[in-house]
Scaffold this active site. Structure first.
Site, PDB file in Angstrom:
ATOM      1  N   ASP A  96       3.724   7.847   4.790  1.00  0.00           N
ATOM      2  CA  ASP A  96       4.774   8.532   4.052  1.00  0.00           C
ATOM      3  C   ASP A  96       4.694   8.112   2.586  1.00  0.00           C
ATOM      4  O   ASP A  96       3.877   7.278   2.205  1.00  0.00           O
ATOM      5  CB  ASP A  96       6.152   8.269   4.657  1.00  0.00           C
ATOM      6  CG  ASP A  96       6.529   6.796   4.653  1.00  0.00           C
ATOM      7  OD1 ASP A  96       5.876   6.009   3.937  1.00  0.00           O
ATOM      8  OD2 ASP A  96       7.477   6.436   5.369  1.00  0.00           O
ATOM      9  N   SER A  97       5.537   8.684   1.762  1.00  0.00           N
ATOM     10  CA  SER A  97       5.417   8.480   0.312  1.00  0.00           C
ATOM     11  C   SER A  97       6.125   7.222  -0.177  1.00  0.00           C
ATOM     12  O   SER A  97       5.903   6.779  -1.294  1.00  0.00           O
ATOM     13  CB  SER A  97       6.003   9.677  -0.431  1.00  0.00           C
ATOM     14  OG  SER A  97       7.413   9.719  -0.266  1.00  0.00           O
ATOM     15  N   PHE A 100      11.811   7.634   0.810  1.00  0.00           N
ATOM     16  CA  PHE A 100      13.000   7.457   1.638  1.00  0.00           C
ATOM     17  C   PHE A 100      13.416   5.988   1.679  1.00  0.00           C
ATOM     18  O   PHE A 100      14.597   5.659   1.565  1.00  0.00           O
ATOM     19  CB  PHE A 100      12.748   7.970   3.061  1.00  0.00           C
ATOM     20  CG  PHE A 100      13.922   7.782   3.981  1.00  0.00           C
ATOM     21  CD1 PHE A 100      14.983   8.678   3.956  1.00  0.00           C
ATOM     22  CD2 PHE A 100      13.986   6.711   4.857  1.00  0.00           C
ATOM     23  CE1 PHE A 100      16.078   8.507   4.788  1.00  0.00           C
ATOM     24  CE2 PHE A 100      15.074   6.533   5.697  1.00  0.00           C
ATOM     25  CZ  PHE A 100      16.114   7.430   5.661  1.00  0.00           C
ATOM     26  N   GLN A 197      12.641  20.524   0.933  1.00  0.00           N
ATOM     27  CA  GLN A 197      13.970  19.950   0.827  1.00  0.00           C
ATOM     28  C   GLN A 197      15.001  21.077   0.719  1.00  0.00           C
ATOM     29  O   GLN A 197      14.665  22.237   0.880  1.00  0.00           O
ATOM     30  CB  GLN A 197      14.035  18.991  -0.364  1.00  0.00           C
ATOM     31  CG  GLN A 197      13.292  17.680  -0.155  1.00  0.00           C
ATOM     32  CD  GLN A 197      13.979  16.762   0.851  1.00  0.00           C
ATOM     33  OE1 GLN A 197      15.086  17.024   1.329  1.00  0.00           O
ATOM     34  NE2 GLN A 197      13.312  15.662   1.187  1.00  0.00           N
ATOM     35  N   GLY A 224      14.604  15.530   4.629  1.00  0.00           N
ATOM     36  CA  GLY A 224      16.032  15.567   4.348  1.00  0.00           C
ATOM     37  C   GLY A 224      16.885  15.993   5.514  1.00  0.00           C
ATOM     38  O   GLY A 224      18.024  16.436   5.330  1.00  0.00           O
ATOM     39  N   ASP A 274       7.731  12.047  13.748  1.00  0.00           N
ATOM     40  CA  ASP A 274       7.702  10.587  13.786  1.00  0.00           C
ATOM     41  C   ASP A 274       9.134  10.096  13.875  1.00  0.00           C
ATOM     42  O   ASP A 274      10.058  10.758  13.395  1.00  0.00           O
ATOM     43  CB  ASP A 274       7.040  10.007  12.529  1.00  0.00           C
ATOM     44  CG  ASP A 274       8.017   9.949  11.358  1.00  0.00           C
ATOM     45  OD1 ASP A 274       8.595   8.866  11.115  1.00  0.00           O
ATOM     46  OD2 ASP A 274       8.230  10.987  10.707  1.00  0.00           O
TER      47      ASP A 274
END
Length: 383
Positions: A96-97, A100, A197, A224, A274
């Site tokens: 992931d980036s 979050f 989003q 989101g 996930d």
């Protein structure tokens, strides 16, 4: 490895209604979809050996950019041969980036057009995470599937705030893509996903999906959601967003979820998932089975010689008695979390395999109804 094998590719094999059966090809293997990706936050799926995870049927695991950039650092992982070698997982990895976790864990964070500045929750050190830096970190880790940096906000929120975050995420998507191509991601066979989003606002979801669809991403995520809204709101957003998303690219619903969430979302055209739920639940004494949830903390299990599921091939499900599992949980033994996590990941993978087979054979509705009935009927003695 041939150039053909290196190319990121998604093949749609069958559809049944909106439900899709496909395959994602990456440099480290084929991911059968719909797929559940066990979460290996810090380069480990908690309480499981990598070989065990693979034996449950998992084709891909997830690593977390935020945690790995802080410890042991992406640069160190790169020097040690990349994340696949580092964690002994020679199969597909998605990262992931980090966005979050920055929003939920970091201290004294400050977000602006450039990116987000924050202090580590570990030692207070200051960092600056931009769309470019996020992609750079994921490139150093060497993950097969990477994510754009986005801003994820909790629901409910005012529409103006949701729109601001959605528009910022779109601008960051373009910057992420530029960096990904500059680092040679496509040539390495890697994929970068854009993130839809828009919170719980239908018009913003559609606008986000349409705008992202014009960019050359290898896949698309729905972000989101599962951030405080009821399940029916999440499913409503999927009903709105998935028909707008490209048909020929994989669709990934981030951070979801319960077995029922997976079943409902596959019905709406989602290909990848996930969630920490099966591993976290296992460490807290909760087992997922085809008969629903079993809370091994409950005293009713202390004399129950039956296994969780005698028909399940996973030893954690079929070999150990509920009485023994109850004892381990109540005694606080580490083996409790190991066995129940093993059971849970195995169940999630079996659920996904069941859906893949049903879609390919044109009987998804039948599988959906039977699975719901099993959960509703349950095994009364197991509750």
């Amino acid at each position: 490895m041939s150039e053909t094998a290196k190319k990121f590719n998604f093949k749609l094999i069958a559809t049944d209604g909106m439900a899709r059966r496909g395959e994602i090809t990456t440099p480290h293997g084929v991911v059968r979809t719909p797929a559940f990706m066990p979460v290996g936050t810090q380069a480990t799926v908690k309480a499981m050996y990598p070989g065990q995870v693979r034996e449950t049927g998992a084709d891909v695991v997830l690593g977390n950019t935020y945690h790995l950039m802080l410890r042991p650092t992406a640069e160190r992982v790169d020097r040690l041969g990349g994340l696949h070698t580092f964690m002994n997982w020679p199969h597909t990895i998605l990262t992931d980036s980090g966005g979050f976790q920055v929003m939920s864990l970091a201290q004294l964070r400050k977000l602006d057009e450039e990116g987000v500045r924050f202090q580590s929750h570990i030692d207070g050190r200051k960092y600056h995470l931009t769309p470019e830096r996020s992609v750079e970190i994921q490139g150093l880790l060497g993950s097969d599937i990477q994510m754009q940096l986005d801003e994820c906000i909790k629901l409910p929120s005012p529409k103006e705030e949701i729109q601001r975050a959605m528009e910022l995420s779109l601008r960051w998507a373009e910057r992420s893509r530029t960096q990904f191509e500059a680092m040679g991601g496509p040539a390495k066979g890697q994929g970068l996903y854009g993130i839809v989003q828009g919170g719980d606002q239908p018009d913003l979801r559609i606008r986000s999906a349409e705008s992202l669809g014009k960019l050359p991403f290898e896949g698309f995520s729905v972000g989101g959601l599962a951030v405080g809204e009821p399940q029916d709101v999440m499913l409503q957003m999927l009903d709105i967003a998935t028909p707008v998303m490209p048909v020929d690219k994989p669709r990934y619903l981030m951070g979801v979820g319960t077995p029922d969430d997976l079943l409902e979302s596959v019905k709406r055209g989602i290909d990848q998932f996930d969630c920490v739920m099966p591993t976290r639940a296992g460490r807290h004494g909760l087992a997922y089975t085809k008969f629903g949830k079993v809370n091994l903390k409950n005293a009713r299990h202390q004399d129950d010689a039956r296994p969780l599921d005698a028909e399940n091939q996973c030893p954690a499900s079929s070999v150990y008695s509920r009485a023994y599992l109850h004892h381990l949980v109540r005694a606080g033994e580490g083996l409790a979390g190991m066995l129940l996590t093993w059971n849970n990941i195995a169940y999630y993978q079996q659920l996904m395999q069941g859906m893949r087979d049903a879609i390919e054979e044109g009987r998804f509705d039948e599988f959906y109804a039977r699975t719901k009935e099993d959960w509703a009927r349950g095994d009364i003695a197991a509750l």
